[in-house]
Design an enzyme around this catalytic site. Structure first.
Site, PDB file in Angstrom:
ATOM      1  N   HIS A  48      50.032  25.160  48.748  1.00  0.00           N
ATOM      2  CA  HIS A  48      50.731  26.152  49.567  1.00  0.00           C
ATOM      3  C   HIS A  48      49.830  26.814  50.621  1.00  0.00           C
ATOM      4  CE1 HIS A  48      53.383  29.330  50.814  1.00  0.00           C
ATOM      5  NE2 HIS A  48      52.607  30.258  50.278  1.00  0.00           N
ATOM      6  N   HIS A  72      45.963  33.868  51.985  1.00  0.00           N
ATOM      7  CA  HIS A  72      47.020  34.876  52.080  1.00  0.00           C
ATOM      8  C   HIS A  72      47.641  35.282  50.750  1.00  0.00           C
ATOM      9  CE1 HIS A  72      49.853  31.468  51.894  1.00  0.00           C
ATOM     10  NE2 HIS A  72      50.745  32.365  51.512  1.00  0.00           N
ATOM     11  N   GLU A  76      47.690  38.936  46.049  1.00  0.00           N
ATOM     12  CA  GLU A  76      48.905  39.176  45.297  1.00  0.00           C
ATOM     13  C   GLU A  76      48.953  38.371  44.004  1.00  0.00           C
ATOM     14  OE1 GLU A  76      52.442  38.479  47.473  1.00  0.00           O
ATOM     15  OE2 GLU A  76      53.644  39.721  46.133  1.00  0.00           O
ATOM     16  N   ASP A  77      48.549  37.140  44.069  1.00  0.00           N
ATOM     17  CA  ASP A  77      48.786  36.249  42.937  1.00  0.00           C
ATOM     18  C   ASP A  77      47.562  35.909  42.109  1.00  0.00           C
ATOM     19  OD1 ASP A  77      51.386  36.220  43.743  1.00  0.00           O
ATOM     20  OD2 ASP A  77      51.208  34.360  44.889  1.00  0.00           O
ATOM     21  N   ASP A 139      53.901  31.195  56.229  1.00  0.00           N
ATOM     22  CA  ASP A 139      54.153  31.253  54.785  1.00  0.00           C
ATOM     23  C   ASP A 139      55.628  30.991  54.515  1.00  0.00           C
ATOM     24  OD1 ASP A 139      53.617  31.970  52.031  1.00  0.00           O
ATOM     25  OD2 ASP A 139      54.513  33.934  52.460  1.00  0.00           O
ATOM     26  N   ASP A 259      78.760  19.283  74.053  1.00  0.00           N
ATOM     27  CA  ASP A 259      77.343  19.294  74.429  1.00  0.00           C
ATOM     28  C   ASP A 259      76.441  19.277  73.204  1.00  0.00           C
ATOM     29  OD1 ASP A 259      78.400  21.701  73.803  1.00  0.00           O
ATOM     30  OD2 ASP A 259      77.438  22.808  75.412  1.00  0.00           O
TER      31      ASP A 259
HETATM   32 MN    MN Z   1      52.511  32.453  50.233  1.00  0.00          MN
END
Ligand code: MN
Length: 716
Positions: A48, A72, A76-77, A139, A259
């Site tokens: 990712h 990034h 957080e993770d 992301d 179109d």
């Molecule tokens: Mn992410």
């Protein structure tokens, strides 16, 4: 599967001087902290951040952005900390990663449109660095591309959010390909049936369309060449989502959407754009009302092009966009172009790396006088009047700039406001005067017994908070006045052997109330409390005149005396917590001066007495009756102060002292002189002083006089 080397190659291609070690370090760090984590697809999590970095490299962004892409999700993770990032990758990258993390934490009610609007505005307001948004968009693209691994319910919410927020954001930032990809991906999950149907129908006509595109391309290129215009012509099937929008808006079937193909003509100069337009209009009949000049009047996201629609070869409508290659680049890359790595020779003298988001916005503002969609949003940054903060549940609330936790508290409920004793921002205690910043997450602390303060009016910003506080103060004042009025009346009544409660019961008070023109007994009492009506006037309505006279001969009640005394005092020099119009008197024991630290004591029926905090009488008083008071320095009144001067007994000294005091604009109201046996004089002056500073001045100038030994303020 993407490899890190692919990214390195891509970056090196547009930025040969790239700091490869820095990128590698970020890659290794990311791999280390994400180790063992897997995506829902079953792939290692590291895929990712790599994909995100790859998208950022595709946008040809600077090294910091690509590194941020790799890192990034680490805050957080994983267990990685801000400090760790700062240590390893410096402030710039850390700020970027932190910004991306903050945006990710926002939970959002996608069903509410204005919530989405808030979010968009908030993003623009809260990120100081537009690269945060670019990383977030990258992301989101990768998450949308891999959305099929999510649960169906999650797919819908994410898709909805993307369509409501991220694709419009990409549009506003002028990055066309991201906008389109996000739209199509979202649409695919929101309306899978319609999506597949349109996709299938487009595919069915593919051969036919390819032939058609080739034919049109050839005609246009040839025709323009006759006029010596070199042009690149591109034909492409319309985006699925825009076909759907067209079907929806015009309420037509797929077959009626003529179109399906749009053409783009790219030329070298602006002049050629208009020339090409004229040539194409002479070739095919233009559809009225379809010509738009976005070169003369660019879109807010700086998009420039000429748009037209013509009746084509087979009587079909054909959309054509004409632009220069520069305009094309702007349309594709938008704001990303400004963060693109540029070799020095191409920087055209501007310090491109330092171009700030704000400067860019200001430029747009200057270019665009007309009101356009984007401008509404960027106004937020241009005129930063609003802040967007979060409730503990992650809801977004909008406040005027300078708003405080009190404003926040009142926006929840007036009771929360009234009982607000403090606030936490991002988990930390802040003062009530704290000015909220965009992105703050605010938690209000309340206490059931707490009451609003009049001082709050000085710093709250929202009219809601102001109104609620004023209402509360009024109510509180009224209650206090009623209680005070009643107490004054009861005392007066006792002198005439009247009983308040009985008078109320018998309806006599009601009659008196009526006589004074009030609705309720409480209104009358409030009026007494405010000092507008005296208890005597009320008694006058209740007892015959001869009894009244008899009562008057009795010693005048102490309370009346005090009220009279108090009413002459400059009470508005004092502000009392949340209360107006209270009776105030200055204690004669310590004679407080503005500037002294003071405290007040409620004396039932006698208002509030002000002492200095160090006055010995303060300690003797009941702490329960203590109220917070402070000087209202807007009011200039003089206060009596006693000053004792000890000096040598010399001729003319008294004259020197008094001229020194008066030259400092202080008035002497009393002077006492005692001489001692050792030829010293002890003088005590009563002086009218404005405030503590004034007193200090007076004392300082006295101390300069020859022969003065000590000067002191007398407090007892
Ligand atoms: Mn992410």
């Amino acid at each position: 599967m993407i490899r890190f080397n692919d990214i390195l190659e891509q970056v090196t291609a547009y930025n040969p001087q790239v700091d490869l070690d820095f990128l590698k370090k970020a890659y290794i760090f990311s791999a280390k902290v994400h180790k063992g984590q897997v995506r829902l697809s079953g792939e290692p999590y590291l895929i990712h951040p790599l994909e995100v970095a790859n998208i950022l490299a595709r946008l040809r962004l600077d090294t910091a952005s690509v590194v941020t892409g790799l890192l990034h999700d680490t805050l957080e993770d994983t267990f990685a900390s801000l400090e760790e990032l700062r240590e390893n990758f410096g402030e710039e990258v850390t700020q970027l990663v932190d910004g991306v993390t903050k945006i990710s934490k926002i939970t959002l009610k996608t069903s509410e449109e204005d919530q989405a609007e808030n979010f968009r505005k908030m993003i623009l307001a809260m990120v100081k660095d537009i690269r945060v948004i670019l990383v977030k968009l990258a992301d989101r693209i990768h998450n949308m591309r891999t959305l099929k691994y999510q649960l169906p319910s999650k797919q819908k919410t994410t898709a909805q959010e993307t369509l409501e927020i991220y694709s419009p954001l990409a549009n506003r930032l002028g990055i066309e390909w991201i906008k389109k990809e996000l739209e199509d991906l979202s649409f695919r999950y929101l309306h899978p049936d319609i999506y597949t149907d349109i996709q299938r129908r487009i595919a069915k006509k593919e051969k036919e369309r390819e032939r058609y595109i080739e034919e049109v391309k050839r005609i246009i290129t040839k025709k323009l060449f006759e006029y010596k215009i070199e042009a690149e012509v591109m034909g492409r099937p319309k985006q699925i989502y825009s076909i759907y929008k067209k079907m929806n808006a015009q309420d037509i079937d797929f077959d009626q959407v003529y179109d399906l193909t749009a053409f783009r003509v790219i030329v070298n100069t602006v002049k050629q754009c208009y020339e090409a337009l004229g040539i194409l209009h002479s070739l095919w009949k233009p559809v009225p009302g379809k010509f738009k000049d976005y070169i003369g009047l660019p879109k807010a996201n700086r998009y420039k092009s000429l748009h037209t629609a013509v009746i084509g070869l087979y009587g079909e409508r054909m959309e054509i966009q004409i632009r220069t290659s520069d305009m094309h680049q702007v349309a594709e890359e938008g704001i990303a172009a400004h963060w693109k790595y540029k070799e020095e020779k191409f920087t055209e003298g501007e310090d491109d790396k330092r171009i700030t988001w704000l400067r860019q916005l200001l430029e747009w503002q200057r270019e665009l006088q007309d009101n356009s969609e984007f401008l509404e949003t960027v106004k937020m940054d241009l005129y930063p009047n609003d802040v967007y903060v979060f409730t503990p549940k992650g809801e977004v609330k909008e406040f005027p700039r300078g708003a405080t936790p009190i404003d926040f508290a009142y926006s929840i409920h007036s009771d929360v406001g009234h009982r607000c004793i403090g606030a936490k921002v991002g988990g930390r205690l802040v003062p009530l005067k704290y000015q909220l910043k965009s992105g703050d997450s605010v938690e209000i602390l309340t206490s059931p017994n707490h009451k609003p303060s009049k001082d709050w009016l000085k710093f709250v910003k929202t009219s809601r908070a102001k109104t609620k506080i004023r209402q509360w103060i009024k109510k509180e004042q009224r209650e206090r006045s009623i209680a005070l009025g009643r107490e004054i009346c009861e005392k007066e009544f006792r002198r005439f052997s009247l009983n308040f409660a009985k008078l109320v019961k018998s309806g006599k008070m009601e009659k008196v109330t009526d006589d004074f023109g009030f609705q309720a007994v409480d209104d009358l009492m409030a009026s007494v409390g405010y000092g507008k009506i005296s208890s005597k006037q009320i008694v006058g309505k209740l007892v015959p005149p001869e009894e009244l006279e008899a009562g008057d001969k009795k010693k005048e009640s102490r309370i009346e005396k005090i009220i009279q005394l108090v009413q002459k005092k400059p009470q508005d020099a004092i502000k009392i917590q949340g209360v107006d119009d209270m009776m105030v008197r200055f204690a004669s024991c310590c004679n407080p001066l503005p500037g002294d630290r003071i405290t007040g004591f409620i004396t039932r029926g006698r208002g509030i007495t002000i002492h200095t905090v160090d006055c010995s009488n303060v300690l003797n008083n009941d702490p329960q009756r203590k109220v917070k008071v402070e000087w209202d320095l807007r009011h200039k009144h003089t206060h009596p102060v006693r000053i004792r001067v000890i000096c040598t007994d010399r001729k003319g000294l008294l004259a020197d002292i008094s001229s020194s005091i008066t030259s400092n604009e202080a008035n002497i109201t009393n002077a006492q002189l005692n001489t001692t046996q050792d030829k010293r004089a002890i003088c005590t002056f009563a002086v009218e002083i404005k405030d503590l500073n004034h007193l200090r001045k007076v004392i300082a100038s006295l101390e300069k006089i020859k022969g003065i030994v000590t000067v002191e303020r007398l407090k007892i």
